[in-house]
Design a protein around this motif. Sequence first.
Motif, short mmCIF file in Angstrom:
data_model
loop_
_atom_site.label_atom_id
_atom_site.label_comp_id
_atom_site.label_asym_id
_atom_site.label_seq_id
_atom_site.Cartn_x
_atom_site.Cartn_y
_atom_site.Cartn_z
N MET A 1 0.85 -1.19 0.00
CA MET A 1 0.00 0.00 0.00
C MET A 1 0.88 1.24 0.00
O MET A 1 1.72 1.43 0.85
CB MET A 1 -0.85 -0.03 1.27
CG MET A 1 -2.16 0.69 1.13
SD MET A 1 -3.31 0.07 2.37
CE MET A 1 -4.31 1.49 2.70
N ASP A 2 0.66 2.12 -1.02
CA ASP A 2 1.40 3.38 -1.04
C ASP A 2 0.48 4.48 -1.58
O ASP A 2 -0.69 4.25 -1.85
CB ASP A 2 2.66 3.25 -1.91
CG ASP A 2 2.32 2.81 -3.32
OD1 ASP A 2 1.12 2.84 -3.68
OD2 ASP A 2 3.23 2.44 -4.07
N LEU A 3 1.05 5.67 -1.71
CA LEU A 3 0.25 6.81 -2.12
C LEU A 3 -0.34 6.61 -3.52
O LEU A 3 -1.46 7.03 -3.81
CB LEU A 3 1.11 8.08 -2.07
CG LEU A 3 0.32 9.39 -2.01
CD1 LEU A 3 -0.57 9.44 -0.78
CD2 LEU A 3 1.27 10.57 -2.04
N GLY A 4 0.42 5.95 -4.39
CA GLY A 4 -0.06 5.67 -5.74
C GLY A 4 -1.33 4.84 -5.70
O GLY A 4 -2.30 5.13 -6.41
N PHE A 5 -1.33 3.82 -4.85
CA PHE A 5 -2.51 2.96 -4.70
C PHE A 5 -3.70 3.78 -4.20
O PHE A 5 -4.83 3.65 -4.68
CB PHE A 5 -2.19 1.83 -3.72
CG PHE A 5 -3.36 0.96 -3.38
CD1 PHE A 5 -3.79 -0.04 -4.26
CD2 PHE A 5 -4.07 1.17 -2.20
CE1 PHE A 5 -4.88 -0.83 -3.94
CE2 PHE A 5 -5.17 0.39 -1.88
CZ PHE A 5 -5.58 -0.62 -2.75
N VAL A 283 -13.14 8.69 -0.73
CA VAL A 283 -12.28 7.51 -0.83
C VAL A 283 -10.82 7.88 -0.49
O VAL A 283 -10.12 7.13 0.18
CB VAL A 283 -12.37 6.89 -2.25
CG1 VAL A 283 -11.45 5.70 -2.38
CG2 VAL A 283 -13.81 6.49 -2.52
N PHE A 284 -10.42 9.06 -0.95
CA PHE A 284 -9.04 9.47 -0.70
C PHE A 284 -8.77 9.58 0.80
O PHE A 284 -7.78 9.05 1.30
CB PHE A 284 -8.75 10.80 -1.39
CG PHE A 284 -7.34 11.26 -1.20
CD1 PHE A 284 -6.32 10.74 -2.01
CD2 PHE A 284 -7.00 12.19 -0.23
CE1 PHE A 284 -5.01 11.14 -1.85
CE2 PHE A 284 -5.69 12.59 -0.06
CZ PHE A 284 -4.69 12.06 -0.87
N VAL A 285 -9.67 10.25 1.53
CA VAL A 285 -9.48 10.42 2.97
C VAL A 285 -9.43 9.05 3.65
O VAL A 285 -8.57 8.78 4.50
CB VAL A 285 -10.60 11.30 3.56
CG1 VAL A 285 -10.58 11.27 5.08
CG2 VAL A 285 -10.46 12.73 3.07
N GLU A 286 -10.35 8.17 3.25
CA GLU A 286 -10.39 6.83 3.85
C GLU A 286 -9.09 6.06 3.60
O GLU A 286 -8.44 5.58 4.53
CB GLU A 286 -11.57 6.05 3.28
CG GLU A 286 -11.68 4.63 3.79
CD GLU A 286 -12.72 3.83 3.04
OE1 GLU A 286 -12.80 3.96 1.79
OE2 GLU A 286 -13.46 3.08 3.68
N GLN A 287 -8.69 6.01 2.33
CA GLN A 287 -7.52 5.23 1.96
C GLN A 287 -6.24 5.85 2.53
O GLN A 287 -5.32 5.15 2.93
CB GLN A 287 -7.41 5.12 0.43
CG GLN A 287 -8.55 4.34 -0.21
CD GLN A 287 -8.52 2.87 0.15
OE1 GLN A 287 -7.45 2.28 0.34
NE2 GLN A 287 -9.69 2.25 0.26
N PHE A 288 -6.21 7.18 2.57
CA PHE A 288 -5.03 7.85 3.07
C PHE A 288 -4.85 7.60 4.57
O PHE A 288 -3.75 7.32 5.04
CB PHE A 288 -5.13 9.36 2.78
CG PHE A 288 -3.85 10.10 3.01
CD1 PHE A 288 -2.72 9.81 2.25
CD2 PHE A 288 -3.75 11.10 3.96
CE1 PHE A 288 -1.52 10.48 2.45
CE2 PHE A 288 -2.57 11.79 4.17
CZ PHE A 288 -1.45 11.49 3.41
N ILE A 293 -2.24 4.61 9.02
CA ILE A 293 -2.32 3.65 10.12
C ILE A 293 -1.43 2.44 9.82
O ILE A 293 -0.70 1.93 10.68
CB ILE A 293 -3.79 3.20 10.33
CG1 ILE A 293 -4.63 4.38 10.84
CG2 ILE A 293 -3.88 2.02 11.31
CD1 ILE A 293 -6.11 4.12 10.83
N ASP A 294 -1.48 2.04 8.56
CA ASP A 294 -0.74 0.86 8.11
C ASP A 294 0.77 1.03 8.34
O ASP A 294 1.44 0.13 8.82
CB ASP A 294 -1.04 0.64 6.62
CG ASP A 294 -0.57 -0.72 6.16
OD1 ASP A 294 -0.87 -1.69 6.87
OD2 ASP A 294 0.08 -0.78 5.10
N ASN A 295 1.31 2.21 8.01
CA ASN A 295 2.76 2.39 8.16
C ASN A 295 3.15 3.00 9.50
O ASN A 295 4.27 3.46 9.68
CB ASN A 295 3.35 3.17 6.97
CG ASN A 295 2.82 4.60 6.91
OD1 ASN A 295 2.31 5.13 7.89
ND2 ASN A 295 2.95 5.22 5.75
N GLY A 296 2.17 3.09 10.42
CA GLY A 296 2.52 3.47 11.79
C GLY A 296 2.60 4.95 12.06
O GLY A 296 2.98 5.36 13.15
#
Lengths: 341, 294
Positions: A1-5, A283-288, A293-296
């Motif tokens: 998962m990254d910003l591109g995704f 979607v952007f706010v959710e995914q961002f 959270i994912d990368n701490g």
Amino acid sequence: MDLGFVLTQSITQAIGVTAIIYLLATMGLNIQFGYTGLLNFGQIAFVAIGAYAIGVFMIQWQQNPWPSWMPWQTLVPNLWVAILYALLLSVILALILGIPTLRLRADYLAIVTIATGEIIRLAFKSTDPLGGSQGINGKMGQDFYDLNPFPQQDRFDFGPLTYTRADLWVVICGWVVIGLLLLLTWALMRSPWGRVLKGIREDEDAVRSLGKNTYLRKMQALILGGLFGALSGIFWAIAKQSVQPDSMVPAFTFFCYTILILGGAARVMGPVLGAIIFWFLLVFVEQFLLLLIDNGTITFLVPTQVGPIRFILVGLGLMLLMIYRPQGILGDKKELALDAR
Amino acid sequence: MPGDLAAQAVSALATVSPEPGAPKPDPILVADGVNRHFGGLVAVDVTHVEFQKGAITALIGPNGAGKSTFFNLLSGFDKADGGTWVYAGTAVTNTAPHKLARRGMVRTFQLTKSLSRLTVMDNMLLGAGGQKGEVMIASVLPFLWSAQEKKNRERAMVLLERFNLAAKADDFAGSLSGGQRKLLEMARALMLEPSLIMLDEPMAGVNPALKQSLLDHIRDIREEGTTVVFVEHDMDMVRDVSDWVVVMAQGKVIAEGRPDVVMRDQRVIDAYLGAHHDQQLTKSGESLTEGTSS
């Protein structure tokens, strides 16, 4: 998962099936509220009628214990006839709503429509032959998917965006329909008929005193906007192959209003811009947040809290927009200078 | 200098006796037994009144006399509890306002109803009658209505020139001043080419300079053959422009006649004008404080 995704996800959703569903319903609201000033707070009722008509005619009538003496299959031989019935039913709904309320002040329509939306949802939810609380699931859009011209392959890539064969067909058809309806809206609203609608929005009595039958024009606007709503529901049923009563909540209509006001009411392209931005942001706010959270980076949230928080953040953003640009993105600054209300 | 139609109206009304409900030689609007109640309150109870064709008739009376309610009833914006009225020979009792407007009976409102977020030109075009493009199906086929639209636009521009609003044609009506809105509303009503125009307090909130030009417009409207009926509190205007005055109080017509006659009528003075209506509030040389303390 990254910003591109995150970005790819956001863009896909901004022009995806859900955005199209909301956009079609909002374009109907634009005619009713944006141009004519009709406070329809139950656009979901038209969407539900459209979606359920497809579900009931294409699935329920074939399976459930409906009286066998009726030639159900002859009445609805295919999806296209079901769509015609769905549109017809939405016209009937508009007449039922409009005949008693359009002679009254604008707020009565608001009350009646919001109640109608709930009545329809609860009626479907509690009637088993119409799906009940389970809703309707099944291949209700098969006739549509059979027409898919794209070659048999698993995925279609457009730069970073990826579609399945079925999704590509659905999304392209959705946008073609939207394009045609935008053209129709544009043609109607630049005409003298559209001028009467805008006059009704500003002051109905003035327009009546000038010899126009405002009741007829309001009814036409309600029906036309209702047809757009029904198309949204039809598209919903076909694209998702599932109709759930619990999705047909009043919040749907309120999101449509948000989209309309965000993009700019009484602008042909207002709903389009509004829907794309609204779904992109959501979607952007959710995914961002999920990414952080994912990368701490964020430790005080858990992924399940992201769903509600994105609405809070997007709501905050919309409030700021309303403060600094209340006419919406496409709105005319000149209108704000008026003490119009 | 009064025009032909003004002279005709004056001579036609010369023989009419100045009493409530007097028959006119050529009435365009006749109301009989029109009444309207709000609960126990009798807002309007007009036994009989006729409005002469081609004349400028003023409807005056104290606040709450029922003038505006009477206007609303006649123009279809309110429903009467009883009575009948006839416009240009046809019974139009409780007829919907848009149907009356199509027959040539147009009204304006006390609180100006300019359509704020429409341009001045669009306001005007909305006034034009019999537009093919206002039918929903036809509206998407511009070749059906574009020629008519062009003609209406030219006619609207002529009217806007006349009312000094031409420079504002492309501005939102909401950006106009109060007086300009009054002018726009009047010009817009004229787009319908009415035979009877009913103006509800055309001078309310209008500055003195603009008042003079409004008066001229009202005279011009009559010279074009349109009958004018107006509600007004500005007695100077009533004296100046009207051929005939109808006085209402407590819902009833209590007097009517030529302006000079009506203004001397004791009933009118008692009910509305007051004994000192034609005097200045303060005499020259006398300070305001002295006037009020006495």
